[in-house]
Design an enzyme around this catalytic site. Structure first.
Site, PDB file in Angstrom:
ATOM      1  N   CYS A 125       0.824  -1.220   0.000  1.00 52.03           N
ATOM      2  CA  CYS A 125       0.000   0.000   0.000  1.00 52.03           C
ATOM      3  C   CYS A 125       0.853   1.263   0.000  1.00 52.03           C
ATOM      4  O   CYS A 125       0.345   2.351  -0.288  1.00 52.03           O
ATOM      5  CB  CYS A 125      -0.906   0.016   1.216  1.00 52.03           C
ATOM      6  SG  CYS A 125      -1.976  -1.425   1.306  1.00 52.03           S
ATOM      7  N   HIS A 141      -3.205   6.989   2.980  1.00 50.34           N
ATOM      8  CA  HIS A 141      -3.659   5.716   2.420  1.00 50.34           C
ATOM      9  C   HIS A 141      -4.987   5.347   3.085  1.00 50.34           C
ATOM     10  O   HIS A 141      -5.152   5.509   4.303  1.00 50.34           O
ATOM     11  CB  HIS A 141      -2.601   4.649   2.665  1.00 50.34           C
ATOM     12  CG  HIS A 141      -3.104   3.267   2.412  1.00 50.34           C
ATOM     13  ND1 HIS A 141      -3.739   2.932   1.243  1.00 50.34           N
ATOM     14  CD2 HIS A 141      -3.103   2.147   3.186  1.00 50.34           C
ATOM     15  CE1 HIS A 141      -4.099   1.662   1.306  1.00 50.34           C
ATOM     16  NE2 HIS A 141      -3.718   1.164   2.467  1.00 50.34           N
ATOM     17  N   ASN A 147     -10.147  -0.303   0.541  1.00 47.34           N
ATOM     18  CA  ASN A 147      -8.687  -0.205   0.507  1.00 47.34           C
ATOM     19  C   ASN A 147      -8.201  -0.622  -0.885  1.00 47.34           C
ATOM     20  O   ASN A 147      -8.255  -1.797  -1.232  1.00 47.34           O
ATOM     21  CB  ASN A 147      -8.115  -1.124   1.595  1.00 47.34           C
ATOM     22  CG  ASN A 147      -6.599  -1.106   1.641  1.00 47.34           C
ATOM     23  OD1 ASN A 147      -5.934  -0.575   0.756  1.00 47.34           O
ATOM     24  ND2 ASN A 147      -6.054  -1.701   2.683  1.00 47.34           N
TER      25      ASN A 147
HETATM   26  O1  UT7 Z   1      -3.583  -1.543   3.775  1.00 47.82           O
HETATM   27  C1  UT7 Z   1      -2.514  -1.608   4.657  1.00 47.82           C
HETATM   28  C2  UT7 Z   1      -2.540  -2.695   5.654  1.00 47.82           C
HETATM   29  N1  UT7 Z   1      -3.807  -2.953   6.233  1.00 47.82           N
HETATM   30  C3  UT7 Z   1      -4.315  -2.251   7.259  1.00 47.82           C
HETATM   31  O2  UT7 Z   1      -3.782  -1.252   7.678  1.00 47.82           O
HETATM   32  C4  UT7 Z   1      -5.551  -2.811   7.918  1.00 47.82           C
HETATM   33  C5  UT7 Z   1      -5.422  -2.732   9.396  1.00 47.82           C
HETATM   34  N2  UT7 Z   1      -6.468  -3.426  10.148  1.00 47.82           N
HETATM   35  C6  UT7 Z   1      -7.782  -3.076  10.143  1.00 47.82           C
HETATM   36  O3  UT7 Z   1      -8.213  -2.224   9.433  1.00 47.82           O
HETATM   37  C7  UT7 Z   1      -8.679  -3.767  11.170  1.00 47.82           C
HETATM   38  O4  UT7 Z   1      -7.885  -4.488  12.050  1.00 47.82           O
HETATM   39  C8  UT7 Z   1      -9.739  -4.692  10.526  1.00 47.82           C
HETATM   40  C9  UT7 Z   1     -10.816  -3.875   9.863  1.00 47.82           C
HETATM   41  C10 UT7 Z   1      -9.088  -5.645   9.560  1.00 47.82           C
HETATM   42  C11 UT7 Z   1     -10.438  -5.531  11.630  1.00 47.82           C
HETATM   43  O5  UT7 Z   1     -10.972  -4.689  12.624  1.00 47.82           O
HETATM   44  P1  UT7 Z   1     -10.686  -4.988  14.159  1.00 47.82           P
HETATM   45  O6  UT7 Z   1     -11.419  -3.994  14.929  1.00 47.82           O
HETATM   46  O7  UT7 Z   1      -9.192  -5.038  14.339  1.00 47.82           O
HETATM   47  O8  UT7 Z   1     -11.367  -6.388  14.374  1.00 47.82           O
HETATM   48  P2  UT7 Z   1     -10.702  -7.779  14.788  1.00 47.82           P
HETATM   49  O9  UT7 Z   1      -9.820  -8.318  13.744  1.00 47.82           O
HETATM   50  O10 UT7 Z   1     -10.130  -7.624  16.164  1.00 47.82           O
HETATM   51  O11 UT7 Z   1     -12.008  -8.704  14.874  1.00 47.82           O
HETATM   52  C12 UT7 Z   1     -13.030  -8.455  15.804  1.00 47.82           C
HETATM   53  C13 UT7 Z   1     -14.169  -9.455  15.605  1.00 47.82           C
HETATM   54  C14 UT7 Z   1     -13.725 -10.904  15.498  1.00 47.82           C
HETATM   55  O12 UT7 Z   1     -14.652 -11.691  16.197  1.00 47.82           O
HETATM   56  P3  UT7 Z   1     -14.301 -12.288  17.646  1.00 47.82           P
HETATM   57  O13 UT7 Z   1     -13.092 -13.157  17.423  1.00 47.82           O
HETATM   58  O14 UT7 Z   1     -14.017 -11.103  18.504  1.00 47.82           O
HETATM   59  O15 UT7 Z   1     -15.549 -13.032  17.992  1.00 47.82           O
HETATM   60  C15 UT7 Z   1     -13.848 -11.205  14.018  1.00 47.82           C
HETATM   61  O16 UT7 Z   1     -14.101 -12.559  13.760  1.00 47.82           O
HETATM   62  O17 UT7 Z   1     -14.883  -9.169  14.389  1.00 47.82           O
HETATM   63  C16 UT7 Z   1     -15.024 -10.361  13.614  1.00 47.82           C
HETATM   64  N3  UT7 Z   1     -15.036 -10.021  12.209  1.00 47.82           N
HETATM   65  C17 UT7 Z   1     -16.163  -9.751  11.526  1.00 47.82           C
HETATM   66  N4  UT7 Z   1     -17.443  -9.704  11.898  1.00 47.82           N
HETATM   67  C18 UT7 Z   1     -18.358  -9.387  10.959  1.00 47.82           C
HETATM   68  C19 UT7 Z   1     -13.969  -9.905  11.362  1.00 47.82           C
HETATM   69  N5  UT7 Z   1     -14.406  -9.578  10.138  1.00 47.82           N
HETATM   70  C20 UT7 Z   1     -15.751  -9.472  10.212  1.00 47.82           C
HETATM   71  C21 UT7 Z   1     -16.743  -9.135   9.268  1.00 47.82           C
HETATM   72  N6  UT7 Z   1     -18.036  -9.097   9.690  1.00 47.82           N
HETATM   73  N7  UT7 Z   1     -16.444  -8.846   7.988  1.00 47.82           N
END
Ligand code: UT7
Length: 330
Positions: free
Chosen positions: A113, A257, A287
């Site tokens: 990215c 970004h 993204n």
């Molecule tokens: O582009 C350059 C590199 N990338 C980035 O900079 C991305 C950086 N990361 C992020 O943007 C965020 O970490 C995400 C959007 C990917 C995820 O958000 P988060 O607040 O960090 O959520 P998480 O990964 O901690 O997941 C929280 C919960 C999980 O459930 P449990 O284990 O707490 O029960 C996931 O399974 O949300 C769940 N989850 C979803 N639920 C509904 C993950 N994806 C989804 C989804 N819909 N699409």
């Protein structure tokens, strides 16, 4: 000193819009979750017959047209991408051919990215030494082709598209220069596994086993990446501003970004960018990796929202890990 001034911008995205409601039908997710956790409402997705050059070429043509420069005057084509048309030859050579840049060097640059910011910095070196006078920098991705559409952790995040800028070297008295004022770049390969495409290279060439193991799909450890992204983008933005002899308050437009609205807001707070001076379009495109900054820039530019003398700050973070920032006086 010679500087690279941005004299044209362009962008191109697929026609097909994929909304959060559409995704609810594909994986176990909700519009509420996606919007609250990422700020994304919809993204553009390529058709099966479209590839990176389907968007990179029109974006490049639009930038050249705005600049009023024919392809034959371009000295270098740099395409920042991790989703080229094919592993080789470089997609930049396809762009070079299709825009008629018949005396240009062309190469792709892979910095995830952060690719567009890296490519600007590389272009700056060619322009400052006088090796080149006109450079086309493209950032483009078709991430939908390497996303696992059964994995809700990643498939809701990404979109396709391309943005491009034409840089022309200019010499002006110290303090009055327009164009790239300074860039800062970093990397940390010890964190490579946070965002990666494991298969398809010489380490794990495609085979039945790699396909069955899903190694042909993008993998991301989201929450670990999130924390590092906020700190790194803030620090590298500081460094690029310092190198440019500027302060946070001098920034007219912060164009980060577009990975996640929450990352953008957290970085904006750390950088003390005034309210309304951070450009956000992650809600409409998701993204788009190396394409996100040049797409944002082109939208702002074509809307007539950038004035001569404005200070723009571009900052990005991504696979590698890599991160970087660039400061431009418009
Ligand atoms: O582009 C350059 C590199 N990338 C980035 O900079 C991305 C950086 N990361 C992020 O943007 C965020 O970490 C995400 C959007 C990917 C995820 O958000 P988060 O607040 O960090 O959520 P998480 O990964 O901690 O997941 C929280 C919960 C999980 O459930 P449990 O284990 O707490 O029960 C996931 O399974 O949300 C769940 N989850 C979803 N639920 C509904 C993950 N994806 C989804 C989804 N819909 N699409």
């Amino acid at each position: 000193m010679k500087r690279g001034r941005i004299v044209g911008t362009g962008m191109s995205v697929p026609e097909k819009v994929l909304t959060n409601a559409d995704l609810e039908k594909i994986v176990d997710t909700t519009d509420e979750w996606i919007l609250a956790r990422t700020g994304i409402r919809e993204r553009r997705i390529a058709r099966p017959d479209e590839c990176l050059s389907s968007f990179a070429v029109p974006a490049s043509r639009a930038a050249l047209e705005m600049a009023g420069i024919p392809g034959s005057e371009v000295d270098v084509v740099i395409c920042a991408t991790v989703t080229p048309d094919q592993p080789f030859p470089a997609t930049s050579t396809r762009i070079q051919d299709q825009i008629g840049a018949n005396r240009a060097a062309a190469f792709d640059l892979a910095a995830g990215c952060t690719g567009f910011v890296y490519a600007l910095s590389v272009a700056e070196q060619f322009l400052q030494t006088g090796w080149a006078k006109t450079i086309l920098v493209v950032g483009g991705e078709v991430l939908s082709k390497i996303v696992d559409w059964t994995d809700r952790n990643t498939c809701v995040l990404f979109g396709d598209g391309a943005g491009a800028v034409v840089l022309r070297s200019e010499e002006a008295p110290e303090g009055t220069e327009r164009g790239l004022l300074g860039t800062a770049l970093r990397s940390d390969g010890s964190l490579a596994s946070l965002v990666e495409l494991p298969g398809g290279g010489s380490r794990a060439p495609h085979s039945v086993a790699t396909l069955e193991g899903g190694l042909n799909f993008l993998k991301m450890k989201g929450s670990e990446t999130f924390k590092i992204a906020v700190r790194s983008i803030a620090e590298i933005s500081d460094e690029a501003l310092t190198r440019s002899g500027l302060r946070h308050q001098d920034v007219t437009w912060f164009i980060p970004h577009q990975a996640n609205r929450r990352i953008i807001d957290a970085v904006g707070q750390r950088l003390e960018v005034p309210e309304g001076h951070t450009y956000v379009n992650v809600d409409r495109f998701g993204n788009t990796s190396a394409a996100s900054i040049p797409i944002g820039l082109d939208e702002l530019n074509r809307a007539g929202r950038i004035q001569p003398g404005d200070i723009l700050l571009f900052s990005a973070f991504g696979a590698g890990l890599t991160w970087g920032a660039a400061v431009v006086r418009w």
